[in-house]
Scaffold this motif. Structure first.
Motif, PDB file in Angstrom:
ATOM      1  N   UNK A 170      32.793  41.737  88.443  1.00  0.00           N
ATOM      2  CA  UNK A 170      31.387  41.810  88.834  1.00  0.00           C
ATOM      3  C   UNK A 170      30.841  40.444  89.227  1.00  0.00           C
ATOM      4  N   UNK A 171      31.667  39.409  89.049  1.00  0.00           N
ATOM      5  CA  UNK A 171      31.264  38.077  89.480  1.00  0.00           C
ATOM      6  C   UNK A 171      30.937  37.093  88.390  1.00  0.00           C
ATOM      7  N   UNK A 172      31.278  37.414  87.148  1.00  0.00           N
ATOM      8  CA  UNK A 172      30.926  36.538  86.033  1.00  0.00           C
ATOM      9  C   UNK A 172      32.155  35.869  85.423  1.00  0.00           C
ATOM     10  N   UNK A 173      32.010  34.599  85.095  1.00  0.00           N
ATOM     11  CA  UNK A 173      33.049  33.868  84.387  1.00  0.00           C
ATOM     12  C   UNK A 173      32.960  34.208  82.901  1.00  0.00           C
ATOM     13  N   UNK A 174      34.044  34.008  82.147  1.00  0.00           N
ATOM     14  CA  UNK A 174      33.995  34.268  80.699  1.00  0.00           C
ATOM     15  C   UNK A 174      32.837  33.548  80.006  1.00  0.00           C
TER      16      UNK A 174
END
Length: 279
Positions: free
Chosen positions: A75-79
């Protein structure tokens, strides 16, 4: 003449600035890390080893955590942009309705009743009600529980279902949590623990229990784990489904299963097909 040049320059700069701003606004995606420093809140369990567990150091582990992290990345999010929020079973629907979390991955079985309140992506795992017993136990089927002490958590229907339909002479023991049931199994206070096989495998895979327990391998029910999304948010459901399909196709799903359940010799079902609910 000099004043006119300054005015024209200022006007041109203003137009360029507004144009750049407009272009930046067109490219902004609130569901992507490209929007800059944004966070996504994801609901998980905090107390289920192998699935959703908050470690003593504040980190999180488990199959649901791995699935949620993979999905959030798609969805486009980093950890670092994922905020895991504890969502207990009784509050999952409310958490989504309030907007406390974007989605929930927390042993959330898809049922017709729940689908009235939330939308589901998936399923991403097919689990079954099973028994966990000691490695040297002679309990191999549910009817063997007659005269035995069977544990589940207070309020769970798992043990009651076995007692009512399969082993009416089983002695039920209700504890406040599965950790207490597992400790009781280890000490001999109970002879078996029942709930979803994935949950049992997660506990059995812990280092302190390795080799002590085994799953009976029964399939007393079908539990289709889905990812809960706020009712009506079809766009997010579609994105998550695409992420789950990719997770299976690139091998990440299999790796997550082996990492989290492998030590318990969990014989998992193949990855389910999106939208196919096994009754």
């Amino acid at each position: 003449m000099k004043l006119r040049k300054v005015t024209v320059f200022a006007t041109t700069a203003l137009v360029l600035s507004l144009t750049a701003t407009a272009c930046g606004g067109d490219n902004k995606d609130s569901g992507s890390s490209s929007s800059g420093g944004g966070k996504i809140k994801v609901g998980i369990k905090y107390d289920q080893p192998g699935l959703g567990l908050k470690e003593p150091n504040g980190s999180f582990s488990g199959f649901d955590v791995d699935v949620a992290t993979y999905v959030a990345k798609q969805l486009g999010y980093k950890p670092s942009q994922i905020e895991f929020v504890e969502t207990k079973s009784a509050d999952r629907e409310n958490a989504l309705a309030r907007g406390d979390v974007k989605f929930i991955a927390a042993t959330y079985s898809i049922t017709d009743e729940r689908k009235q309140k939330v939308d589901f992506a998936g399923p991403y795992l097919l689990a079954h009600q099973d028994l966990l017993v000691k490695a040297n136990s002679d309990i191999s089927k549910a009817t063997d529980l007659n005269g035995k002490k069977l544990c589940s958590v207070t309020g769970s229907t798992s043990a009651q279902n076995i007692h009512d339909t399969i082993a009416p002479k089983a002695n039920l023991r209700e504890y406040s949590g599965y950790s207490e049931c597992i400790a009781g199994l280890q000490s001999g206070a109970v002879d078996a623990v029942t709930t979803d096989d994935s949950i049992l495998a997660g506990f059995a895979a812990q280092d302190k229990y390795k080799g002590q327990f085994k799953l009976a391998g029964l399939k007393l029910s079908n539990e289709n784990y889905g990812i809960g999304v706020k009712k009506g948010d079809t766009a997010t459901v579609n994105k998550i489904n695409s992420a789950l399909e990719k997770m299976v196709s690139d091998g990440s799903w299999k790796k997550a299963v082996e990492k989290n359940f492998g030590p318990a010799n969990y014989k998992n079902e193949p990855a389910p097909k999106i939208g196919v609910i096994v009754k």
